[in-house]
Design a protein around this motif. Structure first.
Motif, PDB file in Angstrom:
ATOM      1  N   GLY A 188       0.803  -1.213   0.000  1.00 33.24           N
ATOM      2  CA  GLY A 188       0.000   0.000   0.000  1.00 33.24           C
ATOM      3  C   GLY A 188       0.836   1.263   0.000  1.00 33.24           C
ATOM      4  N   ARG A 196       2.618   1.480  -3.595  1.00 30.85           N
ATOM      5  CA  ARG A 196       1.631   1.792  -4.633  1.00 30.85           C
ATOM      6  C   ARG A 196       0.847   3.057  -4.314  1.00 30.85           C
ATOM      7  N   THR A 241      -1.652   3.675  -2.204  1.00 27.57           N
ATOM      8  CA  THR A 241      -3.110   3.509  -2.189  1.00 27.57           C
ATOM      9  C   THR A 241      -3.692   3.609  -0.789  1.00 27.57           C
ATOM     10  N   THR A 286      -6.207   6.485  -0.375  1.00 28.61           N
ATOM     11  CA  THR A 286      -7.428   6.428  -1.190  1.00 28.61           C
ATOM     12  C   THR A 286      -8.294   5.216  -0.890  1.00 28.61           C
ATOM     13  N   ASN A 287      -7.748   4.234  -0.189  1.00 25.10           N
ATOM     14  CA  ASN A 287      -8.514   3.024   0.094  1.00 25.10           C
ATOM     15  C   ASN A 287      -8.181   2.514   1.495  1.00 25.10           C
ATOM     16  N   GLN A 296      -7.441  -2.702   2.579  1.00 22.67           N
ATOM     17  CA  GLN A 296      -6.270  -3.202   1.863  1.00 22.67           C
ATOM     18  C   GLN A 296      -6.187  -4.720   1.951  1.00 22.67           C
ATOM     19  N   ASP A 324      -5.602  -3.679  -2.322  1.00 25.91           N
ATOM     20  CA  ASP A 324      -6.469  -3.327  -3.437  1.00 25.91           C
ATOM     21  C   ASP A 324      -6.621  -4.520  -4.366  1.00 25.91           C
ATOM     22  N   ASP A 366      -5.494  -2.526 -10.092  1.00 24.71           N
ATOM     23  CA  ASP A 366      -4.340  -1.635 -10.128  1.00 24.71           C
ATOM     24  C   ASP A 366      -4.664  -0.245 -10.663  1.00 24.71           C
ATOM     25  N   GLY A 381      -5.798   2.372  -9.320  1.00 27.04           N
ATOM     26  CA  GLY A 381      -5.415   3.479  -8.454  1.00 27.04           C
ATOM     27  C   GLY A 381      -3.978   3.453  -7.994  1.00 27.04           C
ATOM     28  N   PHE A 382      -3.163   2.572  -8.563  1.00 34.05           N
ATOM     29  CA  PHE A 382      -1.772   2.468  -8.135  1.00 34.05           C
ATOM     30  C   PHE A 382      -0.952   3.669  -8.612  1.00 34.05           C
ATOM     31  N   THR A 440      -0.758   6.806  -8.158  1.00 29.04           N
ATOM     32  CA  THR A 440      -1.382   8.039  -8.638  1.00 29.04           C
ATOM     33  C   THR A 440      -1.037   9.252  -7.777  1.00 29.04           C
ATOM     34  N   THR A 486       5.277   8.910  -4.743  1.00 28.90           N
ATOM     35  CA  THR A 486       5.044   7.474  -4.921  1.00 28.90           C
ATOM     36  C   THR A 486       6.354   6.796  -5.276  1.00 28.90           C
TER      37      THR A 486
END
Length: 402
Positions: free
Chosen positions: A329, A332, A334, A337-338, A341, A343, A346, A348-349, A351, A355
């Motif tokens: 997480g 990536r 994420t 945003t999420n 876990q 996810d 992919d 939303g990876f 972004t 990162t």
């Protein structure tokens, strides 16, 4: 992984058992009656489509699963234990196999090992032995004798459950290649190929990315590109700032002081969930009964990139699976945003502006989108791995540098 073997540890451990946890599987080996026994060696077809004229050298090294001994295998698949090493390290026996010329193939045999198939261009790899075992190349160290050698490796385990073989960029992105396995029905599975232009696409994207990412690229004194270091090794080498991920980490820490992070680490056990909250500077995870099962200090960037230190992942059923999920997480990006876990997709990876750009550009240039760009890239099965329970032949194909 623990499907993968990091040069941080400098010796070759057996990673097959932890493969189960990374995949969320409860059993690796099928019942004995389900398929024929895997033979003691299988052929590996090594094909040189690199387009280069260099002499290729191939090495099969690892841990013999029947005894736990470390050593190497010759072209016939015969295993040879390493002799005792020294301090300072002593030269290892020459385990090289002369590889095929351009456009040609060579078939060797690999035994039941958990290990690596190394290959180098133009010069043999300088392997050394310590009292603790094999010292592997660590080219983030400028004094490493392999610093100016072009080389790469694949990882594999061949055991009674079949062959697992993967390509890897966990330590570096270097000479392009793909891996494959052929099953008893003649069908073949492959992974690791870059898109057309993907090799230069990765390097150019790193050069264009601000923040020091282009400094991950290492060249020979004559300017020849050798590799791009992974970001963790880049921090170690002083090429990438040690605070590269700190802004994102701080935002995650702030979010989960007021929100619960739910981790469901096993794909086949959807009711096994752990719940994370930051309190008193620590992220505590509780089980369904509310009992604290493990806690994490705030990681630094190196912990995130390397999936170790403050994100250590022991091969157990609680902390390790949670840590692997956190590592994925963070890399990536994420986690903001999420809050559930890992996810499942992919989309939303990578972004967030902060990162793992190294992982982002490598995945973006892979033909099938699969890669091992960090240690637990197999969370959610985004890794470049193929498996067959009754393998008839493995393959490694050197691809063009374009």
């Amino acid at each position: 992984m623990s499907r993968r073997v990091s040069t941080r540890f400098r010796t070759l451990p057996c990673w097959a058992s932890a493969l189960l946890l990374a995949l969320g599987m409860t059993a690796l080996a099928p019942e004995a009656s389900a398929q024929p026994a895997v033979p003691s060696t299988i052929p590996l077809k090594f094909t040189n489509n690199s387009g280069r004229g260099d002499q290729i050298y191939v090495y099969t090294i690892g841990t013999l699963l029947s005894t736990g001994q470390q050593g190497w295998a010759d072209a016939s698949g015969t295993f040879h234990p390493w002799p005792a090493g020294g301090n300072p390290p002593t030269p290892a026996p020459d385990a090289s196999i002369a590889g095929p010329a351009g456009g040609q193939s060579l078939t060797i045999r690999i035994p039941k090992l958990s290990g690596r198939v190394y290959f180098s261009y133009g010069k043999k790899i300088d392997f050394r032995l310590t009292t603790g075992g094999l010292v592997q190349p660590a080219v983030q160290n400028p004094s490493d004798p392999n610093r100016n050698i072009l080389f790469n490796w694949s990882e594999f385990t061949l055991d009674d459950s079949g062959l697992y073989i993967n390509s890897t960029q966990v330590d570096m992105f270097s000479a392009p290649y793909a891996v494959g396995v052929q099953g008893a029905d003649g069908s073949a599975k492959t992974t690791g190929h870059l898109k057309p232009g993907g090799y230069n696409g990765v390097l150019n994207a790193l050069r264009a990315q601000g923040g020091g990412w282009g400094k991950l690229i290492q060249t020979r004194p004559d300017g020849t590109v050798l590799r791009a270091l992974s970001p963790g090794h880049g921090i170690e080498a002083g090429a990438l700032p040690a605070n590269t991920m700190d802004d994102y980490i701080n935002r995650v820490w702030q979010k989960y002081a007021a929100t619960t992070l739910t981790v469901t680490p096993f794909a086949d056990r959807p009711n096994t969930k752990y719940f994370g909250r930051v309190s008193g500077g620590v992220m505590n995870f509780t089980n369904g009964s509310g009992a604290v099962v493990t806690s994490f200090q705030k990681p630094d960037s190196d912990s995130v990139f390397g999936c170790y230190k403050r994100l250590d992942a022991p091969n157990d059923q609680v902390r390790g699976p949670i840590s692997r999920t956190l590592c994925a997480g963070y890399n990536r990006t994420t986690l903001l945003t999420n809050p559930n876990q890992p996810d499942t997709g992919d989309a939303g990876f990578y972004t967030d502006g902060v990162t793992n750009h190294y992982a982002r550009v490598i995945h973006g240039q892979m033909a099938d989108g699969k890669a091992y760009a960090f240690a637990f890239d197999d969370v959610g099965q985004h890794e470049s791995l193929v498996h067959d329970g009754n393998p008839q032949q493995a393959s490694i194909t050197l691809d063009p540098f374009n």
